[in-house]
Design a protein around this motif. Structure first.
Motif, mmCIF file in Angstrom:
data_model
loop_
_atom_site.group_PDB
_atom_site.id
_atom_site.type_symbol
_atom_site.label_atom_id
_atom_site.label_comp_id
_atom_site.label_asym_id
_atom_site.label_seq_id
_atom_site.Cartn_x
_atom_site.Cartn_y
_atom_site.Cartn_z
ATOM 1 N N CYS A 103 0.844 -1.186 0.000
ATOM 2 C CA CYS A 103 0.000 0.000 0.000
ATOM 3 C C CYS A 103 0.886 1.244 0.000
ATOM 4 O O CYS A 103 1.965 1.253 0.593
ATOM 5 N N CYS A 122 2.515 1.278 3.674
ATOM 6 C CA CYS A 122 3.720 0.437 3.701
ATOM 7 C C CYS A 122 4.876 1.055 2.914
ATOM 8 O O CYS A 122 6.038 0.900 3.299
ATOM 9 N N CYS A 188 1.905 -3.740 8.244
ATOM 10 C CA CYS A 188 0.969 -3.034 7.342
ATOM 11 C C CYS A 188 -0.089 -2.245 8.119
ATOM 12 O O CYS A 188 -0.838 -2.800 8.912
HETATM 13 ZN ZN LIG Z 1 0.370 -2.177 3.613
#
Ligand SMILES: [Zn+2]
Length: 209
Positions: A103, A122, A188
Motif C-alpha cells: 500500500c 507500507c 501493514c
Molecule cells: Zn500495507
C-alpha cells in the motif's frame, strides 16, 4: 554503528508495533521468525543483498522458478538476479500474497479517494526503514515485496480481491537467509480494506539461535 533501525540479538524477539517498521541485517544461514502474536496481521517484507544493494528480492523471479503464486514452505525465494535469497522453512498460516506490491499514498488515493492522503502506508514505512542506508523509495519497487500472511483471491471469473487474513494468534513463518541481507519490514497499517481485518496488531521478529 548500524544503519538499520534495529540490531537483533539471536534468540531475542523484537516487536514491530502496529503500523510500525523495522530494518535489520541477517547473515547467511540465520533463520528469521516473523510471528503474529494476535493473528490476522500482514507483514510487508523487502530485502537486499547487503554487499550489492542493486540486488533485491523479486516476486517475479520467485514465481517463475517455483512455478507457483502461493509461496510457502519449502519454497525458495529469489532475487532480481534469480539467485537464492531465502528458504521458507515453516509457515503455520500457509497464506501469503506473492504478486508483489504494497500500500502507498498514491495507491490509497486511487482506491479510496481523499481519505488516502497522508494515511499511514507500507511504502512510506519501508522507505523510512531503509533511509539509514542512504536508500529511498527508488531503491526498491513493488516486485521486491513479499506480503507475508496476506490473503488475496484470484477468482476464476477474473476478480482480484484482498480478503481477511487467516493467521491465528501465534502463527509464524521461519525463513532461512541464503545470503547476507538488509531486511525491511512494514507492519501493514492499512485499514481501508480487509488486509488486516480492520484492526492493526503487533508483529514480532526474531533471529533464531
Ligand atoms: Zn500495507
Amino acid at each position: 554503528m548500524s544503519r538499520a533501525t534495529a540490531v537483533l540479538q539471536p534468540g531475542v524477539p523484537a516487536t514491530v508495533e502496529p503500523a510500525g517498521r523495522m530494518s535489520f541485517e541477517v547473515e547467511a544461514g540465520q533463520r528469521l521468525r516473523i510471528t503474529q502474536p494476535e493473528g490476522e496481521q500482514v507483514a510487508d517484507l523487502i530485502s537486499f543483498n547487503r554487499d550489492d544493494l542493486r540486488e533485491l528480492l523479486s516476486m517475479h523471479s520467485s514465481r517463475a522458478v517455483n512455478l507457483t503464486w502461493k509461496f510457502t514452505a519449502p519454497n525458495v525465494l529469489y532475487s532480481n538476479r534469480t539467485r537464492e535469497m531465502w528458504k521458507i522453512e515453516e509457515d503455520l498460516t500457509g497464506e501469503n500474497y506473492c504478486g508483489g506490491g504494497y500500500c502507498s499514498e498514491h495507491l490509497n488515493i486511487a482506491r479510496y479517494g481523499e481519505a488516502g492522503k497522508s494515511a499511514p502506508n507500507c511504502q512510506s514505512n519501508l522507505e523510512a526503514a531503509v533511509r539509514g542506508y542512504g536508500m529511498d523509495r527508488w531503491n526498491f519497487n513493488i516486485d521486491a515485496c513479499f506480503n507475508i500472511f496476506m490473503t488475496v483471491a484470484y477468482d476464476a471469473d477474473g476478480k482480484w480481491e484482498i480478503r481477511p487474513p487467516k493467521g491465528k494468534p501465534g502463527d509464524y513463518m521461519i525463513m532461512r537467509a541464503l545470503m547476507p541481507q538488509i531486511v525491511a519490514i512494514s507492519n501493514c497499517p492499512i485499514l481501508f480494506n480487509a488486509c488486516n481485518n480492520f484492526r492493526l496488531k503487533p508483529l514480532t521478529v526474531e533471529i533464531m539461535k
